[in-house]
Design an enzyme around this catalytic site. Sequence first.
Site, PDB file in Angstrom:
ATOM      1  CD1 TRP A 159       3.108  -6.266   4.752  1.00 18.14           C
ATOM      2  CD2 TRP A 159       2.777  -7.003   6.833  1.00 18.14           C
ATOM      3  NE1 TRP A 159       1.798  -6.579   4.868  1.00 18.14           N
ATOM      4  CE2 TRP A 159       1.553  -7.041   6.143  1.00 18.14           C
ATOM      5  CE3 TRP A 159       2.823  -7.423   8.155  1.00 18.14           C
ATOM      6  CZ2 TRP A 159       0.379  -7.474   6.737  1.00 18.14           C
ATOM      7  CZ3 TRP A 159       1.653  -7.861   8.746  1.00 18.14           C
ATOM      8  CH2 TRP A 159       0.452  -7.875   8.039  1.00 18.14           C
ATOM      9  CB  THR A 183       7.586  -9.754   0.624  1.00 16.36           C
ATOM     10  OG1 THR A 183       8.270  -9.114   1.705  1.00 16.36           O
ATOM     11  CG2 THR A 183       8.569 -10.544  -0.202  1.00 16.36           C
ATOM     12  CD  GLU A 199       1.558  -6.749  -2.114  1.00 16.36           C
ATOM     13  OE1 GLU A 199       0.508  -7.407  -2.003  1.00 16.36           O
ATOM     14  OE2 GLU A 199       2.448  -6.762  -1.224  1.00 16.36           O
ATOM     15  N   GLY A 252       2.594 -19.918  11.486  1.00 19.04           N
ATOM     16  CA  GLY A 252       2.054 -21.252  11.656  1.00 19.04           C
ATOM     17  C   GLY A 252       1.264 -21.770  10.479  1.00 19.04           C
ATOM     18  CG  HIS A 272       1.026 -16.018   4.334  1.00 23.29           C
ATOM     19  ND1 HIS A 272       2.006 -15.147   4.779  1.00 23.29           N
ATOM     20  CD2 HIS A 272       0.268 -15.325   3.463  1.00 23.29           C
ATOM     21  CE1 HIS A 272       1.849 -13.982   4.196  1.00 23.29           C
ATOM     22  NE2 HIS A 272       0.796 -14.059   3.393  1.00 23.29           N
TER      23      HIS A 272
END
Length: 157
Positions: free
Chosen positions: A26, A58, A60, A86, A89
């Site tokens: 990512w 991240t 994983e 927002g 998570h």
Amino acid sequence: MSGHGAPTSQPFDASGLRVAVVAATWHTQVMDGLVAGAERALAAYGISQPEIVRVPGTFELPVVAAALAKAGYDAVVALGVVIRGGTPHFDYVCSAATDGLTQVSVDHAMPVGFGVLTCDTEEQAIARAGLEGSSEDKGWEATAAALDTARIVRAIA
């Protein structure tokens, strides 16, 4: 200023260590900078053939770090980035990655260089990614920490 008071580490001959880098995919620009920083540090420490493993995100990192520990690596460098959004998570992923990587390190008595950026903005991540114009190189720093610690663990053993 982030990084203020960081320890200095002088490269040493770590060519006898088996080292792997596990990196999320990512945020490509940030991750490419972190991986490049880790590769620069590994080369400076005399490690010419590190294992580089890419994972989706991240979250994983811990499971692959554990597999690398079981495979006999002396140190693992974990690289990732989580940028606040927002929703909660951010908190869950940061906590899971931190706790998971710590558990791998302790369970296997193997250093895990913590190169997971937990930033409020993409600009903060870029500033720490070791890119041209970045103020910090967290890929290098996480690698140096893992190698310094692996040397200590090896001396104790």
